[in-house]
Design a protein around this motif. Structure first.
Motif, PDB file in Angstrom:
ATOM      1  N   PRO A  22       0.803  -1.234   0.000  1.00  0.00           N
ATOM      2  CA  PRO A  22       0.000   0.000   0.000  1.00  0.00           C
ATOM      3  C   PRO A  22       0.830   1.275   0.000  1.00  0.00           C
ATOM      4  CG  PRO A  22      -0.901  -1.596   1.557  1.00  0.00           C
ATOM      5  CD  PRO A  22       0.413  -2.148   1.092  1.00  0.00           C
ATOM      6  N   VAL A  23       1.963   1.279   0.695  1.00  0.00           N
ATOM      7  CA  VAL A  23       2.746   2.508   0.827  1.00  0.00           C
ATOM      8  C   VAL A  23       3.597   2.762  -0.406  1.00  0.00           C
ATOM      9  CG1 VAL A  23       4.516   3.698   2.164  1.00  0.00           C
ATOM     10  CG2 VAL A  23       2.737   2.378   3.338  1.00  0.00           C
ATOM     11  N   LEU A  24       4.458   1.815  -0.756  1.00  0.00           N
ATOM     12  CA  LEU A  24       5.331   2.009  -1.902  1.00  0.00           C
ATOM     13  C   LEU A  24       4.542   1.938  -3.208  1.00  0.00           C
ATOM     14  CD1 LEU A  24       8.087   2.551  -2.996  1.00  0.00           C
ATOM     15  CD2 LEU A  24       8.705   0.151  -2.625  1.00  0.00           C
ATOM     16  N   GLY A  25       3.512   1.109  -3.248  1.00  0.00           N
ATOM     17  CA  GLY A  25       2.654   1.072  -4.436  1.00  0.00           C
ATOM     18  C   GLY A  25       2.010   2.424  -4.680  1.00  0.00           C
ATOM     19  N   ALA A  26       1.519   3.058  -3.627  1.00  0.00           N
ATOM     20  CA  ALA A  26       0.917   4.391  -3.769  1.00  0.00           C
ATOM     21  C   ALA A  26       1.953   5.414  -4.216  1.00  0.00           C
ATOM     22  CB  ALA A  26       0.277   4.816  -2.453  1.00  0.00           C
ATOM     23  N   ALA A  27       3.188   5.283  -3.735  1.00  0.00           N
ATOM     24  CA  ALA A  27       4.241   6.215  -4.145  1.00  0.00           C
ATOM     25  C   ALA A  27       4.523   6.097  -5.638  1.00  0.00           C
ATOM     26  CB  ALA A  27       5.516   5.955  -3.338  1.00  0.00           C
ATOM     27  N   LEU A  28       4.535   4.885  -6.148  1.00  0.00           N
ATOM     28  CA  LEU A  28       4.727   4.694  -7.589  1.00  0.00           C
ATOM     29  C   LEU A  28       3.577   5.300  -8.382  1.00  0.00           C
ATOM     30  CD1 LEU A  28       6.006   1.004  -7.563  1.00  0.00           C
ATOM     31  CD2 LEU A  28       7.330   2.989  -8.320  1.00  0.00           C
ATOM     32  N   LEU A  29       2.360   5.045  -7.947  1.00  0.00           N
ATOM     33  CA  LEU A  29       1.192   5.566  -8.664  1.00  0.00           C
ATOM     34  C   LEU A  29       1.134   7.081  -8.599  1.00  0.00           C
ATOM     35  CD1 LEU A  29      -1.372   2.898  -7.474  1.00  0.00           C
ATOM     36  CD2 LEU A  29      -0.485   3.138  -9.785  1.00  0.00           C
TER      37      LEU A  29
END
Length: 258
Positions: free
Chosen positions: A203-210
């Motif tokens: 959730p955290v790093l995935g959101a940063a990529l998006l």
């Protein structure tokens, strides 16, 4: 305005419409299920019906796009043997598209429990998760993401082609999502499933990529996406350029990310 999402059951309007379509066009089927948005709580006025029909052995494996009662339907027709092959291929490419369709489906017609058996197999595959990346696959993905992030970083500042920048951002996001999902032991996805599966994987790093990808699209700033991509690379040993031996054929690294 798009209709709000709804969660159907086997007796819902989408399921009833799908059942009528199967009865009208696919009488040779042994069983049928409804998957996709109509079975997963995301059904809207514009959603397709995603239907899987189980054929008797010797049936013609195919996919058909039809319109029924004013709604588009994607119909996947496979024998049990074909379906097991597709499940295996989906495990290998780490997306498991057909397994996800069956795992989250609702039954339309299943007098002998054959669809229920296939759906059980799909749920077991999904629950087990994808196999870990091999060392060659990991390094291949590291190399590609390193290269993409460097090219994307070079698009910072005035005078750059925004179309090239956005194309690089799209590819960087896809490769970073592929690698991060693999690191987290999670399934990856394409198109609208890329952000959904990426958020589920991390959730955290995935959101940063998006969010970094969105910053490129909205403001032409590649910095946040490049930074998030390098954080992903840090999980697998950091950037990789010099030292990779890229071969073709059995035992050599493939093209990561697709």
């Amino acid at each position: 305005m798009t209709a709000p999402a709804q969660t159907p059951d086997p007796g819902s309007a989408p399921a009833a419409a799908a059942r009528r379509l199967v009865e009208a066009r696919y009488g040779e089927g042994l069983a049928a299920v409804l998957g996709g948005s109509a079975a997963g709580g995301r059904f809207t006025a514009r959603s397709d019906l995603d239907i899987a029909v189980l054929l008797p052995e010797g049936g013609r494996d195919r996919r058909e796009t039809v319109r029924h009662e004013g709604r588009c339907a994607e119909v996947f027709l496979h024998t049990a043997a074909d379906l097991r092959t597709l499940f295996a291929e989906g495990g290998a490419n780490r997306r498991a598209t057909m397994a996800f369709l069956h795992a989250g489906s609702v039954p339309l017609y299943d007098p002998h429990g054959l669809a229920a058996e296939r759906c059980r197999e799909a749920r077991e595959l999904i629950a087990a998760g994808p196999a870990p990346l091999t060392d060659a696959e990991r390094d291949d993905s590291r190399y590609l993401l390193t290269d993409l992030a460097e090219d994307l970083a070079d698009t910072a500042g005035p005078g750059q082609d925004p179309h090239e920048q956005l194309a690089l951002a799209d590819r960087t996001l896809r490769e970073a999502a592929h690698l991060l999902s693999a690191v987290r032991g999670a399934w990856s996805g394409a198109r609208k499933w890329l952000p959904r599966r990426l958020r589920a994987a991390d959730p955290v790093l995935g959101a940063a990529l998006l969010d970094g990808h969105l910053a490129v699209a909205r403001h032409g700033g590649p910095g946040p996406l490049c930074a998030a991509a390098h954080t992903v690379l840090g999980l697998v040993g950091g950037p990789l350029r010099e030292g990779l031996v890229h071969t073709r054929g059995p035992g050599g690294p493939g093209t990561a990310g697709g």
